[in-house]
Design an enzyme around this catalytic site. Structure first.
Site, PDB file in Angstrom:
ATOM      1  N   GLU A 164      30.083  42.740  96.958  1.00 23.93           N
ATOM      2  CA  GLU A 164      31.300  43.343  96.401  1.00 23.93           C
ATOM      3  C   GLU A 164      31.332  44.848  96.651  1.00 23.93           C
ATOM      4  OE1 GLU A 164      33.785  41.723  95.337  1.00 23.93           O
ATOM      5  OE2 GLU A 164      33.070  39.782  94.627  1.00 23.93           O
ATOM      6  N   THR A 200      37.381  42.006 104.689  1.00 29.68           N
ATOM      7  CA  THR A 200      37.809  40.901 103.828  1.00 29.68           C
ATOM      8  C   THR A 200      38.490  41.392 102.553  1.00 29.68           C
ATOM      9  OG1 THR A 200      37.138  38.771 102.902  1.00 29.68           O
ATOM     10  CG2 THR A 200      35.630  40.631 102.558  1.00 29.68           C
ATOM     11  N   ARG A 235      34.368  46.336  98.884  1.00 25.74           N
ATOM     12  CA  ARG A 235      35.354  47.164  98.167  1.00 25.74           C
ATOM     13  C   ARG A 235      35.069  48.652  98.333  1.00 25.74           C
ATOM     14  NH1 ARG A 235      37.259  43.670  92.897  1.00 25.74           N
ATOM     15  NH2 ARG A 235      36.227  41.746  93.484  1.00 25.74           N
ATOM     16  N   ASP A 238      33.572  31.393 102.539  1.00 21.52           N
ATOM     17  CA  ASP A 238      34.764  31.915 103.225  1.00 21.52           C
ATOM     18  C   ASP A 238      34.596  33.071 104.203  1.00 21.52           C
ATOM     19  OD1 ASP A 238      34.247  33.533 101.008  1.00 21.52           O
ATOM     20  OD2 ASP A 238      36.185  33.243 100.047  1.00 21.52           O
TER      21      ASP A 238
HETATM   22  C1  DMJ Z   1      38.563  39.629  97.507  1.00 21.72           C
HETATM   23  O1  DMJ Z   1      37.704  40.529  96.828  1.00 21.72           O
HETATM   24  C2  DMJ Z   1      38.055  39.399  98.887  1.00 21.72           C
HETATM   25  O2  DMJ Z   1      39.101  38.938  99.623  1.00 21.72           O
HETATM   26  C3  DMJ Z   1      36.930  38.421  98.965  1.00 21.72           C
HETATM   27  O3  DMJ Z   1      36.594  38.094 100.279  1.00 21.72           O
HETATM   28  C4  DMJ Z   1      37.209  37.157  98.212  1.00 21.72           C
HETATM   29  N1  DMJ Z   1      38.388  37.220  97.452  1.00 21.72           N
HETATM   30  C5  DMJ Z   1      38.716  38.364  96.695  1.00 21.72           C
HETATM   31  C6  DMJ Z   1      40.144  38.272  96.174  1.00 21.72           C
HETATM   32  O4  DMJ Z   1      40.538  36.992  95.842  1.00 21.72           O
END
Ligand code: DMJ
Length: 658
Positions: A268, A636, A272, A401
């Site tokens: 995370e 992502t 982020r 994912d």
């Molecule tokens: C996001 O923080 C990112 O897209 C992550 O890969 C998974 N999904 C959350 C939001 O749903």
């Protein structure tokens, strides 16, 4: 007279000394008195000798300190030419004893100690004259000085690198009044989310829009790291909210500190914070973002100190101690976590010239390549101690994912030169299509989850991102199956739209089933929530970019309106607990990804109109010149990073190639 001659005499005579003089004849008494006198003399000489020895022999405690290896601290002077070391003025070993020089040196040290004591005494007296407040202010000034010095040290500029061509970050207003209106609405939603966070949650990770206070979860540890600020920066920039961007930059410059005793999620924090800071750097060119990203990355590196090099899920930013989530298959690391570091880490090596980041992620890739995969599928769990898979669960949604997403994006970000990543992606999606993708009785294409040899006919909101991924990867696909993958993307987009359309709020549930007569609907109460996630809108956006079918824009706009209608509260935006209820209750969390991803995607919907190369709301409503996909790849968390038009070999950090 020598001592050995004296001692036996003293020994033999001593008992006689204790007899009274009256017991003996006179002449003998006289003799005894002189003997006593001599004995006393001898004794006093002996005592004086012992006393002298006590003071003048070398101090053994000093030798001990030397043995502890504290020479640097304890030895004030080393005369290498003479090979002798002096300790506090005493010569410990070596040649060339110079008594006179020793005495002078001793004298000098004594004087210095005396002067220091006197000075300290004077200072203490002065301090005592000052008030408590004055003393506290002085201490504070000293502290500030130290902090400033440390900051200066940490903020050393990094070597400059050629910046990639930043195409498409300053696009103009669209001519169409309808599109302009939609974009203004999305910008207003961003302002509402930001302003309320600014007012009630500033510096906290997220906002509780109903309680109107800061919010955080364990992924960010126990400290206030301003996750919303960092995550929102590039969206603010793209939308032209420059005052808000500057406020964020100022907070980051003054307050974002990673030397905190806090255990955070490596994944995370990477997507982020590092992703957000790097994107803000590339868009604005402000050095502070690059410096903070590199500082933070350094704090994540200890997470890779495992027997296999597969990083721990969590790391303490201060101590560097890492560990895994207890629930993750006997303490395994998670595929979507350790597999979603590549883009950011490659950029870190590019920007710093330090190959350490690149090497860490390439090591993970090499290790994965060597492993057997059941049915060609990557299980979600891998034990970082043994290097063996955990439970054989495979998912294109949660836990898996973005690993697949980053294989494709590694290839795109390398200007399509990282063919190894492309091959891994192609192999992986072929296995996914064969084992996980099915059509429901009602004709909806869905991606299920593989659990211990059987397919669970359930799809998550998170899994919906895959529609966009298939479309993005269509160009360059194996056996020229571009049409097939674009079609697959369209089918997933349709299924995910159905999951929204079959609810009361027209917002999608967290997970939905295709079983027992149920199609694209959540069955369990704890799967009916919507937490402002972007994945479905993201897929609409990629489909819009690649097909320009207006239905995708329309779907994007419908979702935006539903969010504004049902998730908007006066203190920001909140997730809802049940998308099938007409009177929904709120979860009271404004997720940072709502500002980073969801709103950014709808915005860019209205920038793109050409049939060119990719996640989101603001992007949905923008012209095609905003962040063109040939030049930018979104991480992502929807943070745009520029394509590095370089061969892989240039990513080794060798400045000659950068
Ligand atoms: C996001 O923080 C990112 O897209 C992550 O890969 C998974 N999904 C959350 C939001 O749903």
């Amino acid at each position: 007279m020598s001592a050995p001659a004296l001692l036996p005499l003293a020994g033999r005579r001593l008992p006689a000394l204790n007899l009274g003089a009256s017991s003996f004849p006179h002449h003998r008494a006289t003799l005894r008195l002189s003997e006593k006198f001599i004995l006393l003399l001898i004794l006093s000489a002996f005592i004086t000798l012992c006393f002298g020895a006590f003071f003048f022999l070398p101090d053994s405690s000093k030798h001990k300190r030397f043995d502890l290896g504290l020479e640097d601290v304890l030895i004030p002077h080393v005369d290498a030419s003479k090979g002798g070391k002096h300790l506090g003025g005493f010569l410990i070993h070596g040649q060339g004893h110079d008594e006179h020089r020793h005495r002078e040196e001793e004298e000098r040290l004594r004087n210095k100690i005396r002067a220091d004591h006197e000075k300290a005494l004077e200072e203490a007296k002065e301090k005592l004259k000052k008030s408590r407040d004055e003393i506290q202010a002085e201490i504070q000034t000293e502290k500030n000085k130290v902090v400033q010095e440390l900051k200066k040290k940490d903020s050393k500029p990094l070597p400059p690198v050629p910046l990639p061509n930043l195409i498409g970050i300053n696009s103009g207003e669209p001519a169409d009044p309808d599109i302009r209106e939609k974009r203004n609405k999305i910008k207003e939603m961003m302002k509402h989310a930001w302003d309320n966070y600014r007012q009630y949650g500033w510096g906290h990770n997220e906002l509780k829009p109903i309680a109107r206070k800061g919010h955080s979860t364990n992924i960010f540890g126990n400290s206030q790291m301003g996750a919303t600020i960092v995550d929102a920066l590039d969206t603010l920039y793209i939308m032209g909210l420059h005052d808000e961007f500057r406020e964020g930059q100022e907070w980051i410059d003054k307050n974002l500190d990673f030397s905190v005793n806090s255990e955070v999620s490596v994944f995370e924090v990477n997507i982020r914070f590092i992703g957000g800071l790097l994107a803000a750097y590339y868009l604005s060119g402000q050095e502070v973002f690059k410096i903070k990203a590199v500082q933070l990355a350094g704090k994540l590196l200890p997470a890779f100190n495992t027997p296999t090099g597969i990083p721990w899920a969590m790391v303490n930013l201060k101590s560097g101690v890492g560990r895994n989530w207890g629930w993750a298959s006997a303490g395994s690391s998670i595929l979507a976590e350790f597999g979603t570091l590549h883009m950011e880490f490659v950029h870190l090596s590019y920007l710093t010239g330090d190959p350490v980041y690149y090497n860490k992620v390439m090591h993970i890739r090499k290790l994965l390549q060597k492993m057997d995969r059941p049915n060609g599928l990557y299980p979600n769990y891998l034990n970082p101690r043994t290097g063996r898979w955990g439970q054989h669960h495979t998912s294109v949604g949660g836990l898996g994912d973005s690993f697949y997403e980053y294989l494709l994006k590694a290839w795109l970000m390398s200007d399509k030169t990282d063919t190894e990543a492309r091959k891994m992606y192609d192999d992986a999606i072929e296995a996914i299509e064969k084992h996980l993708i099915r059509k429901s009785n009602g004709g909806l294409t869905f991606i299920g989850e593989w659990k211990n040899g059987h397919l669970e006919r359930k799809m998550g909101h998170l899994t919906c991102f895959a529609g966009g991924m298939f479309a993005l990867g269509a160009d360059g696909s194996r056996d020229d199956k571009a049409g097939h993958y674009l079609q697959l993307g369209a089918e997933i987009a349709h299924t995910c739209h159905e999951s929204y359309d079959r609810t009361t709020l027209k917002l999608g549930p967290e997970a939905f089933k295709f079983d027992g007569g149920v199609e694209a609907v959540a069955v369990r109460q704890n799967e009916k929530y919507y937490i402002l996630r972007p994945e479905v809108i993201e897929t609409y956006w990629y489909m819009w970019r690649f097909t320009h079918d207006p239905k995708y824009r329309q779907w994007g706009w419908e979702a935006t309106q539903a969010i504004d209608k049902y998730c908007r509260v006066s203190g920001g935006f909140s997730g809802v607990k049940d998308v099938y209820s007409s009177s929904p209750t709120y979860d009271d969390v404004q997720q940072s990804f709502f500002l980073a991803e969801t709103l950014k995607v709808v915005w860019s919907f209205f920038f793109f109109s050409q049939l060119s190369g990719p996640r989101y709301l603001y992007l949905l409503f923008s012209n095609d010149d905003l962040l063109p996909l040939d030049n930018w790849v979104f991480n992502t968390e929807a943070h745009p990073l520029p394509v590095l038009h370089l061969a892989n070999t240039t990513l080794s950090g060798n400045p000659a190639y950068r």
